[in-house]
Scaffold this motif. Structure first.
Motif, PDB file in Angstrom:
ATOM      1  N   VAL A  80       0.837  -1.200   0.000  1.00 51.40           N
ATOM      2  CA  VAL A  80       0.000   0.000   0.000  1.00 51.40           C
ATOM      3  C   VAL A  80       0.875   1.255   0.000  1.00 51.40           C
ATOM      4  O   VAL A  80       0.610   2.219  -0.730  1.00 51.40           O
ATOM      5  CB  VAL A  80      -0.958  -0.003   1.198  1.00 51.40           C
ATOM      6  N   ALA A  81       1.944   1.221   0.830  1.00 47.93           N
ATOM      7  CA  ALA A  81       2.851   2.375   0.869  1.00 47.93           C
ATOM      8  C   ALA A  81       3.535   2.579  -0.480  1.00 47.93           C
ATOM      9  O   ALA A  81       3.718   3.717  -0.931  1.00 47.93           O
ATOM     10  CB  ALA A  81       3.893   2.172   1.969  1.00 47.93           C
ATOM     11  N   ALA A  82       3.912   1.470  -1.138  1.00 52.73           N
ATOM     12  CA  ALA A  82       4.551   1.592  -2.447  1.00 52.73           C
ATOM     13  C   ALA A  82       3.587   2.173  -3.477  1.00 52.73           C
ATOM     14  O   ALA A  82       3.972   2.997  -4.307  1.00 52.73           O
ATOM     15  CB  ALA A  82       5.062   0.224  -2.908  1.00 52.73           C
ATOM     16  N   LEU A  83       2.311   1.755  -3.427  1.00 53.15           N
ATOM     17  CA  LEU A  83       1.322   2.325  -4.337  1.00 53.15           C
ATOM     18  C   LEU A  83       1.142   3.816  -4.091  1.00 53.15           C
ATOM     19  O   LEU A  83       1.071   4.618  -5.036  1.00 53.15           O
ATOM     20  CB  LEU A  83      -0.020   1.599  -4.165  1.00 53.15           C
ATOM     21  N   ALA A  84       1.063   4.199  -2.811  1.00 51.59           N
ATOM     22  CA  ALA A  84       0.917   5.620  -2.493  1.00 51.59           C
ATOM     23  C   ALA A  84       2.141   6.407  -2.931  1.00 51.59           C
ATOM     24  O   ALA A  84       2.021   7.517  -3.476  1.00 51.59           O
ATOM     25  CB  ALA A  84       0.688   5.794  -0.986  1.00 51.59           C
ATOM     26  N   PHE A  85       3.325   5.832  -2.711  1.00 50.51           N
ATOM     27  CA  PHE A  85       4.557   6.505  -3.111  1.00 50.51           C
ATOM     28  C   PHE A  85       4.622   6.656  -4.628  1.00 50.51           C
ATOM     29  O   PHE A  85       5.022   7.711  -5.143  1.00 50.51           O
ATOM     30  CB  PHE A  85       5.754   5.706  -2.610  1.00 50.51           C
ATOM     31  N   THR A  86       4.210   5.627  -5.354  1.00 49.02           N
ATOM     32  CA  THR A  86       4.191   5.694  -6.815  1.00 49.02           C
ATOM     33  C   THR A  86       3.240   6.779  -7.297  1.00 49.02           C
ATOM     34  O   THR A  86       3.578   7.578  -8.180  1.00 49.02           O
ATOM     35  CB  THR A  86       3.778   4.330  -7.401  1.00 49.02           C
ATOM     36  N   SER A  87       2.038   6.807  -6.734  1.00 48.84           N
ATOM     37  CA  SER A  87       1.071   7.840  -7.122  1.00 48.84           C
ATOM     38  C   SER A  87       1.580   9.228  -6.775  1.00 48.84           C
ATOM     39  O   SER A  87       1.409  10.185  -7.551  1.00 48.84           O
ATOM     40  CB  SER A  87      -0.273   7.591  -6.433  1.00 48.84           C
ATOM     41  N   PHE A  88       2.223   9.347  -5.611  1.00 49.27           N
ATOM     42  CA  PHE A  88       2.750  10.644  -5.193  1.00 49.27           C
ATOM     43  C   PHE A  88       3.838  11.123  -6.154  1.00 49.27           C
ATOM     44  O   PHE A  88       3.856  12.287  -6.568  1.00 49.27           O
ATOM     45  CB  PHE A  88       3.303  10.546  -3.772  1.00 49.27           C
ATOM     46  N   LEU A  89       4.761  10.221  -6.509  1.00 52.87           N
ATOM     47  CA  LEU A  89       5.841  10.608  -7.409  1.00 52.87           C
ATOM     48  C   LEU A  89       5.305  10.997  -8.783  1.00 52.87           C
ATOM     49  O   LEU A  89       5.622  12.076  -9.306  1.00 52.87           O
ATOM     50  CB  LEU A  89       6.846   9.466  -7.546  1.00 52.87           C
ATOM     51  N   ALA A  90       4.526  10.101  -9.378  1.00 51.83           N
ATOM     52  CA  ALA A  90       4.035  10.349 -10.736  1.00 51.83           C
ATOM     53  C   ALA A  90       3.101  11.551 -10.779  1.00 51.83           C
ATOM     54  O   ALA A  90       3.234  12.433 -11.640  1.00 51.83           O
ATOM     55  CB  ALA A  90       3.333   9.105 -11.270  1.00 51.83           C
ATOM     56  N   GLY A  91       2.159  11.602  -9.831  1.00 46.88           N
ATOM     57  CA  GLY A  91       1.233  12.722  -9.816  1.00 46.88           C
ATOM     58  C   GLY A  91       1.885  14.034  -9.443  1.00 46.88           C
ATOM     59  O   GLY A  91       1.593  15.074 -10.029  1.00 46.88           O
ATOM     60  N   GLY A  92       2.786  13.993  -8.461  1.00 48.04           N
ATOM     61  CA  GLY A  92       3.455  15.220  -8.042  1.00 48.04           C
ATOM     62  C   GLY A  92       4.341  15.799  -9.121  1.00 48.04           C
ATOM     63  O   GLY A  92       4.415  17.024  -9.302  1.00 48.04           O
ATOM     64  N   ALA A  93       5.042  14.927  -9.874  1.00 50.66           N
ATOM     65  CA  ALA A  93       5.919  15.417 -10.932  1.00 50.66           C
ATOM     66  C   ALA A  93       5.135  15.975 -12.108  1.00 50.66           C
ATOM     67  O   ALA A  93       5.562  16.944 -12.755  1.00 50.66           O
ATOM     68  CB  ALA A  93       6.850  14.298 -11.402  1.00 50.66           C
TER      69      ALA A  93
END
Length: 660
Positions: free
Chosen positions: A373-386
């Motif tokens: 779950v943390a990896a999914l959130a981190f992935t969304s944060f990175l891709a969406g934030g960038a």
């Protein structure tokens, strides 16, 4: 190279043909002179890359046919259909190499929406004839707004319009692979829409065929508000899921064959199967630029797996970007290129930096689930934030809850929706697709529910005013530093990102804005923005204007309802609106700006006063005005776009609109 492409498209005049060659030769000469010194050599290489990008963009522009001269009356169109789009309200066809009223064959295509109820069967490759009203490329809704004309120019589109007669199919399509592929895609989309409700079927058709025009506007807006628009934009996420599913499935099946395992490494078999499946999926979704770019990147990943190298690397990303800029340089200014490459850059760099923290080896089941779950959130944060700054720049909006929505929607798409869609494609020739389409629809319905729930949260969609180009350029530079550098020097990228984000918030909306047709005029009147409408309401322009005054109270109404005797005074009398020339018979007082949707022909014109009438916007396009103490700052679409090959010719300018 991308910087050179952007510089070319930002010019207001087309450079001479020799300029590109001269820049490349000059940069190459500088590189030869400084080759011995490392730092100057690096700078010279960057200059050479920029010159090559500039030149490639100009070559691509020169290779495109000239703009179509569009008649201002109904025309008879004959030509060959190359595409049929299924819309919520009917169908739309694209006709290649058309003739207008029996004239010469045109190099540019036209796109025509058929009349509602016109159910005649038509497929790609058919020869057709119909009468239609056509319109050339529309000018931006405001100075600096998105240039749809440039998109149409590089798409080979000359005009769009709607039919005023039934469609007549004069000849059926001869056999050919392109038309056959299009027919297959259309047949799949029609089958999906027949077996599924429109709300879920339209999304399924988009995911499996790339035809996204059937999605109802309300559902599309739900996805946008929740930060899930990328689910509907078939590109890297989708082809990645398809190829990863096929790769895992192939490795699993190959594991049962001792004969194959003893002769061919399983990863090679799985990579080949994955790539072939990716090509098939790209074909079914139309081979459009985002999917081709993603397929190229996925092919590099598979090549790395086969060669025993890192599957994802910055070098592979750079090669994919270089290939796309050489093939489609016009994609660089667009949101798809900028958002996808920024997201992939952030993912590669982010997981290189902290990816080990998400390792699940030796952990308990609960810990593994938590790390997933943390990896999914981190992935969304990175891709969406960038990608968010680029989305904010192009679409003037941000979605703060995108991580929450993606935590559910992306795994559901990857594990349920798309695998079932792939199964439906396999079962469709056997007339058993419904067994996969029905549960696929259940998964889509859950995603729709998530989109509506997240979109209903407070401030789920925050509109921002249009930002200057240098702001997003600073963000891009900062992301490049963060993603490409390896030492602590990478944190130097935080400064330009912060400055870019700050610059995005400092933009000031105009005090006066007039649409390119003159039928809409917006004026800041105290704490309220008042939009006066003349004639038919232009909903498209109103939608484009909405983010311009983000955060401001906006009131709009028809001129006849708002103005007394055709006259309205705004901003303490500094702006005067006249419904027509007769309304100005009583004089214009001390107004600094006079606006009218009709020609005023000298009425109210005097030194120091800006008059914007129908002729003004006809000559200059949309116009924006800022009050700066005792002077006016005027920006027109004409000064922003200039004279470029994709800009329709401007009428003669009788007077100069600049600083007042």
């Amino acid at each position: 190279m991308g910087g050179g492409v952007l510089v070319y498209f930002d010019l207001t005049r087309e450079p001479a043909v020799w300029v590109s060659g001269g820049l490349v030769a000059a940069a190459a000469g500088v590189l030869a002179l400084v080759w011995r010194w490392a730092v100057p050599r690096g700078v010279a290489v960057l200059l050479l890359a920029a010159a090559l990008g500039f030149g490639r963009a100009q070559v691509q522009t020169l290779a495109m046919p000239k703009l179509l001269v569009v008649p201002h009356h109904g025309v008879t169109i004959t030509g060959r259909v190359v595409g049929v789009d299924l819309l919520p309200t009917g169908r739309r066809i694209r006709i290649a190499h058309p003739t207008l009223n029996g004239g010469a064959v045109q190099a540019r295509a036209v796109r025509v929406k058929l009349r509602r109820g016109d159910d005649i069967a038509v497929e790609a490759g058919d020869s057709v004839r119909l009468r239609a009203l056509l319109y050339g490329p529309s000018r931006p809704a405001y100075p600096g707004g998105w240039n749809f004309g440039r998109d149409q120019y590089f798409a080979g589109l000359g005009a769009v319009g709607f039919a005023i007669s039934p469609l007549d199919v004069t000849a059926r399509a001869p056999p050919g692979w392109f038309s056959a592929l299009r027919q297959v895609r259309e047949a799949i989309a029609a089958r999906i829409l027949r077996d599924m409700p429109l709300d879920t079927g339209s999304i399924a058709a988009t995911l499996l065929t790339g035809f996204e025009d059937s999605i109802p506007p309300a559902e599309r807006q739900d996805f946008i508000t929740a930060g899930l628009a990328h689910i509907l934009a078939v590109a890297g996420l989708h082809i990645g899921i398809v190829m990863a599913t096929l790769y895992a499935l192939a490795r699993f099946i190959v594991g049962f064959s001792e004969f194959v395992l003893l002769r061919v490494p399983a990863k090679i078999v799985a990579s080949v199967v994955s790539f072939v499946g990716g090509v098939v999926y790209a074909a079914l979704t139309g081979f459009h630029v985002p999917i081709v770019r993603s397929l190229a990147m996925a092919a590099l990943v598979l090549a790395g797996i086969i060669a025993g190298r890192r599957a994802l690397s910055l070098r592979g990303l750079a090669l994919a970007a270089l290939a796309l800029m050489m093939i489609e340089p016009q994609a660089v200014p667009g949101p798809s290129f900028q958002m996808s490459f920024s997201a992939v850059l952030a993912l590669i760099a982010g997981y290189e930096a902290v990816g080990r923290r998400f390792s699940i080896g030796g952990a308990s089941h609960g810990a593994r689930l938590g790390r997933h779950v943390a990896a999914l959130a981190f992935t969304s944060f990175l891709a969406g934030g960038a990608s968010m700054p680029f989305a904010a720049y192009h679409f003037q909006q941000i979605e703060p809850y995108y991580v929450l929505a993606n935590l559910i929607a992306v795994p559901l798409t990857a594990l349920v929706v798309l695998p079932l869609g792939m199964a439906a494609l396999v079962l469709m020739p056997l007339h058993l697709a419904r067994f996969a389409l029905v549960p696929m629809g259940w998964g889509i319905a859950v995603i729709l529910r998530v989109a509506r729930l997240v979109g209903g949260l407070p401030h789920a969609l925050i509109e921002i005013s249009p930002s200057p180009g240098y702001a997003v350029a600073l963000v891009a530079i900062g992301l490049a530093l963060l993603g490409l550098l390896r030492s602590r020097a990478r944190f130097a990228g935080i400064a330009p990102i912060a400055l870019g984000v700050l610059a995005m918030t400092l933009g000031r909306a105009p005090d006066v804005l007039v649409s390119p047709t003159g039928n809409l005029a917006g004026v800041r009147d105290g704490g309220v923005v008042r939009i006066v409408e003349a004639g038919r309401v232009d909903k498209f322009t109103l939608a484009q204007w909405r983010p311009v005054w983000a955060g401001d109270a906006v009131r709009h109404g028809a001129a006849d309802d708002v103005c007394d005797n055709g006259r309205c005074a705004f901003a303490a009398g500094r702006v005067l609106y006249l419904a027509d020339r007769a309304a100005g018979a009583g004089g214009c007082g001390s107004a600094a700006v006079v606006i009218s949707p009709r020609p005023l022909r000298g009425t109210c014109r005097r030194h120091g006063r800006l008059v914007i009438d129908r002729f003004s916007v006809w000559r200059n396009g949309a116009m924006a005005v800022w009050f700066r103490r005792n002077r006016l700052v005027v920006r027109t679409d004409r000064t922003v776009q200039g004279n470029r090959p994709w800009v329709p010719p401007w009428p003669p300018r009788w007077h100069h609109a600049g600083r007042w």
